[in-house]
Structures are given as structure tokens and as C-alpha cells.
Enzyme design. Structure first.
Site, PDB file in Angstrom:
ATOM      1  N   ASP A 100       8.590 -13.591   8.962  1.00 39.50           N
ATOM      2  CA  ASP A 100       7.350 -13.794   8.393  1.00 39.50           C
ATOM      3  C   ASP A 100       7.364 -14.479   6.846  1.00 39.50           C
ATOM      4  O   ASP A 100       6.443 -14.176   6.376  1.00 39.50           O
ATOM      5  CB  ASP A 100       6.688 -12.578   8.157  1.00 39.50           C
ATOM      6  CG  ASP A 100       7.476 -11.450   7.563  1.00 39.50           C
ATOM      7  OD1 ASP A 100       8.339 -11.762   6.957  1.00 39.50           O
ATOM      8  OD2 ASP A 100       7.094 -10.250   7.889  1.00 39.50           O
ATOM      9  N   GLU A 136       2.757 -12.516   4.322  1.00 42.67           N
ATOM     10  CA  GLU A 136       3.592 -12.325   5.599  1.00 42.67           C
ATOM     11  C   GLU A 136       2.840 -12.149   6.817  1.00 42.67           C
ATOM     12  O   GLU A 136       3.192 -12.599   7.979  1.00 42.67           O
ATOM     13  CB  GLU A 136       4.697 -11.256   5.399  1.00 42.67           C
ATOM     14  CG  GLU A 136       5.970 -11.588   4.509  1.00 42.67           C
ATOM     15  CD  GLU A 136       5.507 -11.374   3.151  1.00 42.67           C
ATOM     16  OE1 GLU A 136       6.448 -11.659   2.085  1.00 42.67           O
ATOM     17  OE2 GLU A 136       4.468 -10.857   2.660  1.00 42.67           O
ATOM     18  N   HIS A 213       9.550  -5.825  -4.666  1.00 42.22           N
ATOM     19  CA  HIS A 213       9.459  -6.867  -4.861  1.00 42.22           C
ATOM     20  C   HIS A 213       8.379  -7.476  -4.141  1.00 42.22           C
ATOM     21  O   HIS A 213       7.795  -8.802  -4.605  1.00 42.22           O
ATOM     22  CB  HIS A 213      10.700  -7.769  -4.362  1.00 42.22           C
ATOM     23  CG  HIS A 213      10.708  -7.753  -2.906  1.00 42.22           C
ATOM     24  ND1 HIS A 213      11.418  -6.686  -2.231  1.00 42.22           N
ATOM     25  CD2 HIS A 213      10.300  -8.670  -2.080  1.00 42.22           C
ATOM     26  CE1 HIS A 213      11.408  -7.022  -0.811  1.00 42.22           C
ATOM     27  NE2 HIS A 213      10.513  -7.943  -0.877  1.00 42.22           N
ATOM     28  N   ARG A 215       4.992  -9.034  -3.033  1.00 43.60           N
ATOM     29  CA  ARG A 215       3.716  -9.977  -3.919  1.00 43.60           C
ATOM     30  C   ARG A 215       2.508  -9.151  -4.159  1.00 43.60           C
ATOM     31  O   ARG A 215       1.920  -9.115  -5.124  1.00 43.60           O
ATOM     32  CB  ARG A 215       3.818 -11.045  -3.150  1.00 43.60           C
ATOM     33  CG  ARG A 215       2.815 -12.174  -3.983  1.00 43.60           C
ATOM     34  CD  ARG A 215       2.560 -13.455  -3.036  1.00 43.60           C
ATOM     35  NE  ARG A 215       3.875 -14.216  -2.789  1.00 43.60           N
ATOM     36  CZ  ARG A 215       4.384 -15.233  -3.646  1.00 43.60           C
ATOM     37  NH1 ARG A 215       3.687 -15.568  -4.642  1.00 43.60           N
ATOM     38  NH2 ARG A 215       5.491 -15.587  -3.366  1.00 43.60           N
ATOM     39  N   HIS A 246      14.726  -7.787  -7.978  1.00 43.30           N
ATOM     40  CA  HIS A 246      14.529  -9.113  -7.569  1.00 43.30           C
ATOM     41  C   HIS A 246      14.474 -10.091  -8.868  1.00 43.30           C
ATOM     42  O   HIS A 246      14.085  -9.586  -9.813  1.00 43.30           O
ATOM     43  CB  HIS A 246      12.959  -9.113  -6.743  1.00 43.30           C
ATOM     44  CG  HIS A 246      12.922 -10.048  -5.968  1.00 43.30           C
ATOM     45  ND1 HIS A 246      12.436 -11.435  -6.284  1.00 43.30           N
ATOM     46  CD2 HIS A 246      13.014 -10.400  -4.582  1.00 43.30           C
ATOM     47  CE1 HIS A 246      12.356 -12.065  -5.233  1.00 43.30           C
ATOM     48  NE2 HIS A 246      12.859 -11.591  -4.253  1.00 43.30           N
TER      49      HIS A 246
END
Length: 387
Positions: A100, A136, A213, A215, A246
Site C-alpha cells: 500500500d 495507504e 512513524h 503520517r 524513523h
């Protein structure tokens, strides 16, 4: 006699690399069936290089699209442009994409523009919320619309695809290739390559391994998560937190001010995959906002607090291998506290059967393609989590 086919595997991020590496290795065990090309978009440069090293792979073509603070539009435009030229030159018989990411969506779309069939590994995961996870959820739906072969990891993922009117004859349940990768690495003798990991006293500390991490969690949600986790470490003096931070600057700018400077919090760069798996296997529990780690930790016997509002892997909730905490301070703190104080809950989660795979997903994919292309007389048996 069936003709050898050219299969192009396209990926660009660390999670894709981990989950596609065993597929590539399995395809290459059949050189009479497949010419297997690996294409890296380089969406995550340093982290993907770690994966190639861990699995002994190299990219046949590297688009090297990564730029500092790249946007989603930047990734899509550069990936599409690079893949357009490459597909014109190579003309594979099948393009394989995974999961994804933006590379997934770009790879599927580029192949569609060239009228090249697409196989989607890890097809059918859904939250039904287009902004969670972001981007995703839309990336995998886009790949699912385009794909000619849907490699669904679980029966639930197959049901999602059928509900979207995907032809059932194009769907094959494989199990999760990420489980293949984790079990392969776990079986190998290992000494930590990162010095800080070699210094951990696993007998003295309950180690909590962490990643964060996503978004959609940047900003206040992640700040809440970090505050809750620091307070958990303060409350339980035997807890040692290991956070592989990250490389995204937006993550790092939050992590160090809140979590830095504590003697029982190790903030490290992203770990080589073998280090990460062996660290997780020796940990008391995991706290992450990751998608894929939900699939690995059950095979490692490690309970997992998932710091997200939703999960596209409801099998994990049903099997009792994760606690879904949300991203509020109260939710994260409460879920972590439960696992650190309730020994029976911890034992129950650690012993639960992994609903995602048995380590044979990549073999099933290779054999299914062998059948589709006429090299095998019968289709392999699909993955059945009840078996």
C-alpha cells in the site's frame, strides 16, 4: 511447453522490501520458469538498502527517486516517470507490487498504462477510512482495482475483495510474506550489529521495542504517544525502551525532545532487519503504529500495543495478539500499563496462534504463478489459518 516468463517485482520502501524479498528469492528458485527482475524506486533509500543487504539481494534497476522532505506528489510523479521508461524497455510479462505504499500505486498504474498484467501481493487489506492510514488505504485500493491477480494474505482479505466485486477466480489466499521473512531471519544465528543492543541486559530489564512513524499520527497524536510512553518508563523501573526512530525529520523533531535524555530509553537509527527481529523476539512487548509488525510479533510470542485508531488487520484483534490503544495519551498509557501489570493477559497474548501466516506464503505465490503460466499441472493449496 510453457515459455519462461519475465516477472518484474517493484518496491521502494523498507516494509515492501522485507515482504517482497522472500517472494523474489522463491521466484529465483525456479529459473526455468521465471526471469525475475527487481526494481527499486528508492522511495526509502537508506532503509531499503538495509533490506537488500539482509536478504542478499540487489536491484536490477534503481530509480533513486528519494529527495529530502519529499511530498506524496513528488514520489508519485518521479516513480511514474521512471517506471514508464523502464516498462517500455523491459516489457515484463507480469509486474508484482506489494501492499500500500506510493510505490505500490505508481507501479500498478504504470503497468496498467502499458497494458501489462499486475499481481498485487498483500491484497485486500481495508480499514474503509480513506484517511486512516493515509495515504495507504487509497494506495492499496487503487492497486486492487488494477490488479489481475490478487494475492490476499488471509481469508478476511479475500472477503473484502469479493465484497468489492473482484472476480473470485483472480484471488488466491497465500498467508503473509512478512511472516516468511521474520521466521527465516529468526532461524539464523545472530549477534547484534548495533553496539547499543549488545549492551542490553535482557535478564534485568523488561524490554519494550517501539516504532512510530505513521503520517496520520504526526503532530499532536505522536506527541501524546511519546509522552505516555515516557511516563510508562518512569513508572516501571525495570522497563527499558528501545525506539528505532524513523528517518522522517518530522518524527525525529518530536522524538528527541520528549524521549531523549532518559537512561532507560534508547533512541537509535532504524535497525537492520535481522537486529530488529531478534530484538523483538527477546522483548517483553512491542508498542508501535506499524502495520506489518502486527503480523510478525505473534510468530515471535511478543504481545503488541498498536498505537493507531484503526487496523486493517482485524484478525489480530480477533486472535488476541494486539491491544488497539488509539493515539491519545490515556489510551496509550492504559494499554501499556495493562500489559506491564497483568501477567495473565501477557501470557495469553504471547501464546496466541498467528492468524497471518505459516512461513509458506512466498512458496505459494511462486507455485501459483507456476500454475498460471503452465509450469505446474495444479494450483497449490491456499493458506488456511485454521490448519
Amino acid at each position: 511447453m510453457a515459455v519462461r516468463r519475465k516477472v518484474m517485482a517493484i518496491f521502494g520502501s523498507r516494509p515492501e522490501g522485507i515482504k517482497m524479498a522472500p517472494v523474489v528469492q522463491e521466484l529465483r528458485r525456479h529459473p526455468d520458469w521465471f526471469e525475475t527482475l527487481v526494481v527499486s524506486t528508492g522511495q526509502h533509500r537508506e532503509q531499503l538498502d538495509q533490506v537488500f543487504e539482509a536478504f542478499g539481494l540487489r536491484a536490477d534497476h534503481d530509480l533513486a527517486i528519494m529527495q529530502p522532505r519529499q511530498t506524496l506528489t513528488d514520489i508519485m510523479v518521479r516513480a511514474l516517470s521512471g517506471l514508464d521508461a523502464l516498462l517500455t524497455a523491459e516489457r515484463p510479462d507480469l509486474v508484482l507490487v506489494h501492499g500500500d505504499t506510493s510505490t505500490t500505486a505508481a507501479g500498478a498504474l504504470a503497468a496498467f498504462y502499458h497494458k501489462i498484467p499486475v499481481g498485487h501481493v498483500e491484497a485486500g487489506l481495508r480499514t474503509f477510512d480513506k484517511y486512516n492510514p493515509y495515504p495507504e488505504e487509497i494506495n492499496r485500493r487503487m492497486a486492487g482495482i488494477i490488479a489481475d491477480i490478487q494475492f490476499a494474505p488471509t481469508p478476511r482479505a479475500r472477503e473484502h475483495l469479493i465484497s468489492e466485486r473482484v472476480d473470485p477466480g483472480t484471488i488466491f489466499v497465500t498467508g503473509q510474506t512478512g511472516v516468511d521473512a521474520a521466521l527465516t531471519v529468526l532461524r539464523q544465528p545472530h549477534e547484534f550489529s548495533v553496539p547499543a543492543l549488545r549492551e542490553i541486559d535482557f535478564d534485568r530489564h523488561r524490554v519494550v521495542v517501539m516504532t512510530a512513524h505513521r503520517r496520520e499520527n504526526l503532530g499532536e497524536p505522536m506527541r501524546n504517544m511519546f509522552r505516555a510512553i515516557r511516563d510508562l518508563v518512569e513508572r516501571f523501573p525495570d522497563v527499558l525502551l528501545v525506539y528505532a526512530v524513523h528517518l522522517n525529520p518530522a518524527v525525529r523533531e518530536l522524538a528527541w525532545p520528549i524521549l531523549g535524555g532518559h537512561p532507560r530509553i534508547l533512541l537509535l537509527d532504524p535497525l537492520p532487519y535481522p537486529d530488529m527481529i531478534h530484538l523483538a523476539a527477546r522483548s517483553y512487548m512491542a508498542m508501535t503504529d506499524s502495520g506489518g509488525i502486527q503480523e510478525e510479533t505473534p510468530s515471535l510470542g511478543v504481545p503488541h500495543v498498536l498505537m493507531r485508531e484503526t487496523t486493517e488487520r482485524p484478525e489480530a484483534l480477533e486472535a488476541g495478539v494486539i491491544l488497539l490503544s488509539g493515539t491519545s495519551y490515556e489510551g496509550v498509557y492504559s494499554a501499556g500499563e495493562r500489559l506491564l501489570t497483568d501477567g495473565e493477559l501477557h501470557r495469553r497474548m504471547a501464546r496466541a496462534q498467528n492468524p497471518f501466516g505459516d512461513g509458506q506464503a512466498s512458496r505459494r505465490i511462486a507455485e501459483y504463478l507456476g500454475w498460471r503460466f503452465g509450469f505446474l499441472p495444479e494450483m497449490p493449496a491456499p493458506f488456511d489459518p485454521r490448519a
